[in-house]
Design an enzyme around this catalytic site. Structure first.
Site, PDB file in Angstrom:
ATOM      1  N   GLY A 164     -54.008  -4.395  -1.342  1.00 24.63           N
ATOM      2  CA  GLY A 164     -53.488  -3.301  -2.355  1.00 24.63           C
ATOM      3  C   GLY A 164     -52.325  -3.399  -3.875  1.00 24.63           C
ATOM      4  CD  GLN A 187     -47.212  -3.076  -5.839  1.00 27.32           C
ATOM      5  OE1 GLN A 187     -47.965  -2.399  -5.674  1.00 27.32           O
ATOM      6  NE2 GLN A 187     -46.931  -4.106  -5.544  1.00 27.32           N
ATOM      7  CB  CYS A 202     -44.366  -5.969  -0.910  1.00 23.10           C
ATOM      8  SG  CYS A 202     -45.208  -5.087  -2.037  1.00 23.10           S
ATOM      9  CG  LEU A 203     -49.743  -8.865  -3.957  1.00 23.26           C
ATOM     10  CD1 LEU A 203     -50.746  -8.126  -5.162  1.00 23.26           C
ATOM     11  CD2 LEU A 203     -49.970  -9.931  -3.638  1.00 23.26           C
ATOM     12  CG  HIS A 219     -47.466  -0.948   1.154  1.00 22.72           C
ATOM     13  ND1 HIS A 219     -47.039  -2.180   1.988  1.00 22.72           N
ATOM     14  CD2 HIS A 219     -47.740  -1.731   0.115  1.00 22.72           C
ATOM     15  CE1 HIS A 219     -46.094  -3.187   1.284  1.00 22.72           C
ATOM     16  NE2 HIS A 219     -46.541  -3.044  -0.232  1.00 22.72           N
ATOM     17  CD  GLU A 220     -50.668  -0.509  -1.762  1.00 19.93           C
ATOM     18  OE1 GLU A 220     -49.949  -0.650  -2.631  1.00 19.93           O
ATOM     19  OE2 GLU A 220     -50.711  -1.682  -1.160  1.00 19.93           O
ATOM     20  CG  HIS A 239     -45.877   0.346  -4.316  1.00 16.71           C
ATOM     21  ND1 HIS A 239     -44.227  -0.258  -4.588  1.00 16.71           N
ATOM     22  CD2 HIS A 239     -46.657  -0.660  -3.276  1.00 16.71           C
ATOM     23  CE1 HIS A 239     -44.663  -1.446  -3.528  1.00 16.71           C
ATOM     24  NE2 HIS A 239     -45.524  -2.014  -3.047  1.00 16.71           N
TER      25      HIS A 239
HETATM   26 ZN    ZN Z   1     -46.358  -3.448  -2.282  1.00 14.44          ZN
END
Ligand code: ZN
Length: 161
Positions: free
Chosen positions: A47, A52, A93-94, A135-136, A139
């Protein structure tokens, strides 16, 4: 189609609240396509949220298809309208490379959003999909999983187990 640079923890943009998308124009469609390409180009990402890649707009992409799950989803203005139950999931998480953490999330959620065509969609999610959506969407409000995690792990050590 383009790969965008993923912002990492410490970048103040990750802590800001994203704005609602009022008009789905070419710029938004390009953003979603680029987010999808960026996600696919990443290692193990399932995701990605617009902040991000440095854009404070409420857009996320989620794709569990390589894990045998649902997706891809490209969602605009996603909102959790129902949540129930509890599950603990080990998240990464990226934007926070090298770290995993256990986070308590709802076990089931219903998410309302617009798709790329501007149509309203409702996604009933459970298990990992519910986790990734939560999670997304976090963000978009400047929240990272490390704010909620109760235990932390070194990602490299975990992968070598
Ligand atoms: Zn993330």
């Amino acid at each position: 189609m383009a790969i965008r640079q993923i912002r990492e923890e410490g970048d103040p943009i990750l802590r800001k609240k994203s704005r609602e998308i009022e008009k789905i124009d070419d710029k938004i469609l390009e953003l979603l396509d680029d987010m999808y390409d960026t996600l696919k180009n990443s290692e193990d990402g399932v995701g990605l949220a617009a902040p991000q890649v440095g854009i404070l707009k409420r857009a996320i992409v989620v794709d569990l298809s390589e894990e045998g799950g649902e997706g891809p989803y490209k969602l605009i203005n996603p909102k959790i309208i129902k949540a129930k139950g509890e599950q603990i999931c080990r998240e990464g998480c990226l934007s926070v490379p090298g770290v995993l953490g256990d986070v308590i999330r709802p076990s089931e959620v219903v998410v309302e959003a617009l798709n790329e065509k501007g149509e309203e969609v409702k996604i009933k999610a459970k298990d990992i999909l519910a986790v990734v959506l939560c999670h997304e969407i976090d963000h978009l409000d400047g929240i990272l999983f490390i704010d909620k995690a109760t235990e932390f792990y070194d990602a490299d050590e975990e992968n070598n187990k």
